[in-house]
Design a protein around this motif. Structure first.
Motif, PDB file in Angstrom:
ATOM      1  N   GLY A   1      23.261 -15.157  38.651  1.00 32.10           N
ATOM      2  CA  GLY A   1      23.851 -15.001  39.983  1.00 32.10           C
ATOM      3  C   GLY A   1      22.990 -14.216  40.952  1.00 32.10           C
TER       4      GLY A   1
ATOM      5  N   PHE B   1      19.867 -14.773  41.833  1.00 33.95           N
ATOM      6  CA  PHE B   1      18.806 -15.518  42.522  1.00 33.95           C
ATOM      7  C   PHE B   1      19.344 -16.837  43.066  1.00 33.95           C
ATOM      8  CE2 PHE B   1      16.915 -12.598  39.552  1.00 33.95           C
ATOM      9  CZ  PHE B   1      15.984 -11.962  40.352  1.00 33.95           C
ATOM     10  N   PRO B   2      20.164 -16.721  44.106  1.00 33.75           N
ATOM     11  CA  PRO B   2      20.715 -17.944  44.685  1.00 33.75           C
ATOM     12  C   PRO B   2      19.614 -18.689  45.436  1.00 33.75           C
ATOM     13  CG  PRO B   2      21.287 -16.057  46.044  1.00 33.75           C
ATOM     14  CD  PRO B   2      20.587 -15.518  44.833  1.00 33.75           C
ATOM     15  N   GLY B   3      19.782 -19.996  45.560  1.00 33.44           N
ATOM     16  CA  GLY B   3      18.846 -20.787  46.360  1.00 33.44           C
ATOM     17  C   GLY B   3      19.623 -21.321  47.541  1.00 33.44           C
TER      18      GLY B   3
ATOM     19  N   GLY C   1      21.445 -23.290  49.590  1.00 25.15           N
ATOM     20  CA  GLY C   1      21.859 -24.679  49.545  1.00 25.15           C
ATOM     21  C   GLY C   1      21.836 -25.329  48.172  1.00 25.15           C
ATOM     22  N   ILE C   2      21.147 -24.750  47.215  1.00 16.14           N
ATOM     23  CA  ILE C   2      21.159 -25.335  45.859  1.00 16.14           C
ATOM     24  C   ILE C   2      22.241 -24.645  45.047  1.00 16.14           C
ATOM     25  CG2 ILE C   2      19.875 -25.806  43.748  1.00 16.14           C
ATOM     26  CD1 ILE C   2      17.310 -25.450  45.325  1.00 16.14           C
ATOM     27  N   PRO C   3      23.304 -25.343  44.699  1.00 17.26           N
ATOM     28  CA  PRO C   3      24.341 -24.687  43.894  1.00 17.26           C
ATOM     29  C   PRO C   3      23.776 -24.289  42.529  1.00 17.26           C
ATOM     30  CG  PRO C   3      25.159 -26.719  44.858  1.00 17.26           C
ATOM     31  CD  PRO C   3      23.679 -26.703  45.067  1.00 17.26           C
ATOM     32  N   ALA C   4      24.095 -23.082  42.121  1.00 18.17           N
ATOM     33  CA  ALA C   4      23.691 -22.585  40.803  1.00 18.17           C
ATOM     34  C   ALA C   4      22.233 -22.899  40.528  1.00 18.17           C
ATOM     35  CB  ALA C   4      24.590 -23.150  39.716  1.00 18.17           C
TER      36      ALA C   4
ATOM     37  N   GLY D   1      30.140 -16.740  36.582  1.00 20.99           N
ATOM     38  CA  GLY D   1      29.543 -17.649  37.563  1.00 20.99           C
ATOM     39  C   GLY D   1      30.484 -18.804  37.841  1.00 20.99           C
ATOM     40  N   LEU D   2      29.913 -19.955  38.117  1.00 20.63           N
ATOM     41  CA  LEU D   2      30.731 -21.119  38.450  1.00 20.63           C
ATOM     42  C   LEU D   2      30.560 -22.194  37.381  1.00 20.63           C
ATOM     43  CD1 LEU D   2      30.204 -21.489  42.300  1.00 20.63           C
ATOM     44  CD2 LEU D   2      31.894 -20.139  41.052  1.00 20.63           C
TER      45      LEU D   2
ATOM     46  N   ARG E   1      29.697 -25.761  38.436  1.00 18.72           N
ATOM     47  CA  ARG E   1      28.335 -26.131  38.820  1.00 18.72           C
ATOM     48  C   ARG E   1      27.398 -26.237  37.626  1.00 18.72           C
ATOM     49  NH1 ARG E   1      28.461 -28.505  43.657  1.00 18.72           N
ATOM     50  NH2 ARG E   1      29.285 -27.174  45.317  1.00 18.72           N
TER      51      ARG E   1
END
Lengths: 489, 489, 489
Positions: free
Chosen positions: A362, A364-366, A368-371, A399-400, A403
């Motif tokens: 969690g 290092f989000p991108g 627009g890129i989910p998970a 997390g999710l 995804r």
């Protein structure tokens, strides 16, 4: 009732419904396995249960050895049927081990066999399975078709010619068979003999000379591009821990130079060199939009005596208890700071680390890129009900789950495709149980698509490999030769 | 049936009965949270669901980022309702995450909303909640009253003036709002710029000059006394691991002196300095009969790029896998040897350490104080059903659940009070299940009081804070000004 | 219904059936305990519940201290009945702790008492139990007979005369009472005072002088042979972690020499010396066909103040979080390379390590010996339902449950024999639950023998101790004097 029946592992009515309604029919995207591309390209026909089932299966060898079976019946000189008999005699001793479930699920799904395997039933089962194995339906390609494998990614050294992948792409075989770039050998400066042997192969593959580190990097980049052209979109690394003692090109070059001259790097030097290389590989992957896989934490080759007799990957590896958090964070962060962090899947071998890794993803989000950083499915010793449930629960809580890109076989055997079914049953059982207890809404418009996505669509969308595509058909990627072959279909 | 119904999480008849009979009505003692004392003193009225629910909630940001939502809708420039919509669209993706439960429990308990939150219901829910938020019942103080919060302890820097606590004590507001002494910044000799900025504030707060360590210790002691006078009875420390490289005053003074002159301490020096200071703080607390809280094991600020953009506590922290046992034992033992070990609550962030800490608490009994060293309730990532159950089971198996001082919100949001309800349901569900299976006697005269005590009375008795008192009304503590205010009511 | 009833802990019909049909009647092989051989030889009669139940039980002391009971009622000067009352008053506070189950199971099985113990019932129970304790049935030997203990292995220092074991063997008492060789003190070069005191005892026991390491090794070998002659077939070691910094005889001799002269070894030196000695002990055991027990991971004597007052093993130990994998692998591998790896049982104290150890045991198969390296049953803090289930599940998933040698009491008390019953109920409950859920075949010809074997036959076959024998009656071992005594019966 038969042991493997329609609702095996599905302990509530909702679980059964969710599985049969949403999971069962989904195709398979086996984005990490160790199948032989040669076998697929040659459409290998398996002579008997030994060839397709026991030939390279260190899980079974471990169980047989633990049961007191002599090595001659595991990896040794005994005849195929003798080995099968030894395995059959071991099976009743594997009660509560995942092998007991897998064995009977595989016998059922491949051969329609409902009998429990043991010494007594061994000969009958050998015969019945053997007959079916002789039919075209049970060729390597027949099996992939039968299990609706839309795509699979093998595991390949950068020096590999990928000829079989190329042949398969050209053949019009509908399952995408794509390579994975696994450059573990490029880090072995502590084993200069192996390292230099491998460099020779790299020189040949890249058609160049490699007098220094700069040239090795160039050659690897060329191979990375070649793999990309063949449809490769994943890399893979097997590491005890992430390397985090980052060093300059100059330092890494000096370590390389010594290894090139045959002098083994010290552990500290190997750590620096590994850190340097892993950053390099991270940049390559990020640049091309690939997904990097990290298999963390195995303690390998613990038994030197049997290693020297039998070689690696023969069943003498175990789960390590290395600290993972800080070094992994340092690796991901260093790439992130240069905006060079690729999509990454972290596979964890020690269940005690599930929560460490489940929170790390969690961080290092991108945009627009989910998970963007994924927690890989239960790996190796964790690829069983308890291990899968822990992974699914950790991911859910931290997390999710929705995804998650789901399951891989990670297998060397063409008999392993029911592992996806097994995983899907475990998944639906958890979710169905939650619904029964009122911990999830009883609403299939919510749960059904989530399950479907975890089975297939999330992996497709996240990995965006040629021929399976999306992420808007991989942003209309330029048509490489292999991709042309793929899209020709 | 509605998702949040009367027996949510209560899976047996006994569980439901125990919850409704013994747990539900108990008041709340929220002895560790991060609520703003200013908001309480000002009796803040919240404009909308964004202000009360999303404003500072890094749990939600993490989920949104994992769902591919852009930063502008998390911490960025988007409008409040846009952010709420982005959150609402993420909610269905949080199935099986605690956020899914919390979200709907909070909507139900605050606003009587039974609808599931998603993109479609977002506007309706925004409107309905907004109307209720405009009423006095939903001011900061109204909420505390509504949830029967008898007392809460905020988290405060030693340099804080505590003006809001003072104002609240003087105001006759019935919920005790007490400060907690959290001197983490006093350890930051490795970050001399921050350290010296903070020392300046300490100089002002203590009205003194701090040329050397001895003066810092004096100033801190003065602030400790000031906090005590304002009703403070808890301290708190956030540490990756306990410090255990104890050093002399002379060594610590030298490290301080260098940091004072702007030279950063090395990690080893910072470790020595931290160890020295933690002993100092231990003695202060023991001397005053306070309770020390240790929050162990977080791996913070892993993403340097986003840290520099967004600052700390914005969702880039995770669970560390540091060894805890030996260092924690050394710290507790060193204080114990001088008979200066205060009551201590150890909060654990890594579930793999539950058993290590669950046994550690048994090593330092206090003559006559039940469970003098406590295992804190499920913290941060563990503040969910699975995490709570692990904590409760570890504590049960290794110590005395009956002496547990129970739950805290640890929250920055006034919407978090149903966490206590959530915890109580989990607790009663475990106990009720045990009874159903015959693993506990079916005897409410045994179980009822235990549950009641864990909900409230144990914390009251153990912490013995002004105005909530006991331990014989805190041994008739001398009436400090703030305490007078408290008891004036 | 009574709290301890026929189907206590058996939550399905199959579980109950499996337990009563296959587990209940099996004899007990308690191959690791801390009972006093003197008490058995003297056929001690216990005066009251204090003597048989509280006298040396640090589990109970920990619970009492956690309940706020003063030390005087634990290990102190209070009278036996006062101590019992303090314990009785604590019992209701132990709900959900294994002590609550053990307490009532023991009262039921020894004395037929169904009442729950608390302050009110204390006097009645004291009286009733006291009456029964006065009967011969409740002598030390009577109890062993009553619980069908076929054999038990005590824990003994190499310097022990084993006179009581000898007397018992000569007496014709049917329970085999065998010693275990536990040479922990031979590693204590970091505590030269203790070390030299112990060497003096070793000199006497071996009737020799020990000026140097070579002579210590000779003396230890002589004692090992003496123990063998008395029927000993197990050794035991308590280690925080395995030693893996192996050194030469020369280095070890130098470390010995310094300790012999009173100079404490440094931690690094102690590590080298420990590694050297553990290889030596491994070879001794392998040579004689013994089984080596490793108790790994405890963090002992954490409370220096109370240690100095009360001594070791009084309730101030806890679970450590040391890395175990690599060092354990190195130790086992080093012996394996010389073909000197004995049968080994690894007991794990930290549940986070279950999977690490559960995979390690599979790395060192013994040709023909099933499960040559065993994962020991739930140890110490893990000797409870949750801990046992974790151990059983880890072993099941990673190895062969069917080859497990099962439970030990590890106890100092003659009241602990129902622990075997407790374990068997937990085992049958797991297996019965699996059957109910269809995860195991509903086939008692498969499951019944497996359960029986885990209860007794596997341990018998694996350990092959004199008088219980097998492995073809221990390959017709030469009749040692003690063994003659044993077989004279």
């Amino acid at each position: 009732m038969k042991f493997i029946h329609e609702d095996f592992l599905l302990h509530t009515r909702r679980a059964a419904r969710l599985y049969h309604q949403y999971a069962e029919a989904e195709p398979i995207f086996d984005y990490h396995c160790h199948l032989s591309p040669r076998d697929i390209a040659a459409n290998r026909q398996f002579k008997d249960l030994f060839e397709i089932w026991l030939e390279g299966d260190h899980y079974k060898w471990r169980a047989m050895r633990a049961n007191g079976v002599e090595e001659r019946y595991c990896t040794g000189a005994a005849k195929p049927f003798e080995k099968f008999q030894a395995w059959a005699a071991t099976v009743p001793h594997t009660l509560r081990n995942p092998l007991y479930h897998w064995t009977h699920l595989e016998l059922k799904r491949y051969f329609g066999i409902d009998e429990l395997l043991d010494e007594e039933s061994a000969a009958r089962i050998w015969k019945k399975a053997g007959e079916r194995l002789a039919t075209p339906e049970f060729s390597a390609q027949g099996i992939l078709k039968r299990f609706k494998v839309a795509a699979l990614c093998t595991t390949d050294d950068p020096t590999d010619s990928l000829e079989h992948h190329h042949a398969l792409a050209a053949s019009g075989f509908p399952t995408r068979v794509l390579p994975t770039f696994r450059p573990d050998k490029a880090l072995a400066v502590h084993q200069p003999a192996h390292f230099n042997t491998w460099l020779k192969r790299l020189e040949e593959a890249a058609d160049t000379e490699i007098p220094d580190l700069a040239h090795m990097l160039e050659a690897l980049q060329a191979r990375h591009e070649y793999f990309h052209a063949q449809g490769c979109r994943l890399s893979d690394h097997g590491l005890a821990q992430c390397y985090s003692d980052f060093c300059t090109l100059k330092t890494a070059s000096a370590i390389f130079a010594r290894a090139r001259r045959g002098r083994a790097a010290s552990p500290a030097e190997q750590g620096q060199f590994g850190a340097f290389m892993m950053l390099f590989f991270g940049r390559l992957d990020a640049d091309k939009g690939w997904t990097k896989q990290l298999h963390l934490g195995a303690l390998r080759n613990t038994n030197a005596r049997l290693l020297s007799q039998l070689g690696p990957d023969t069943g003498f590896d175990s789960i390590g208890d290395y600290p993972q958090g800080a070094a992994l964070a340092a690796y991901l962060d260093t790439l992130e700071r240069e905006r060079a962090l690729p999509k990454t899947i972290i596979y964890n071998i020690n269940p005690a680390d599930n929560y460490v890794l489940g929170t790390m993803i969690g961080n290092f989000p991108g945009d627009g890129i989910p998970a963007k950083v994924q927690m890989g499915s239960g790996w190796w010793f964790l690829d069983q009900k308890e291990g899968m449930e822990w992974q699914l629960n950790a991911l859910s809580n931290l997390g999710l789950l929705s995804r998650f890109i789901g399951m891989v076989t990670d297998s060397r055997s063409f008999m392993s495709y029911p592992r996806h079914e097994y995983f899907r049953r475990v998944l639906c059982n958890l979710i169905g149980g939650d619904v029964e207890r009122g911990e999830l809404p009883d609403d299939e418009t919510l749960l059904g698509p989530m399950i479907r996505n975890i089975c297939f669509a999330n992996a497709r969308q996240y990995l965006a490999v040629p021929g399976v595509w999306s992420q808007e058909e991989a942003r209309k990627a330029p048509a490489h030769p292999a991709q042309r072959a793929v899209s020709r279909r």
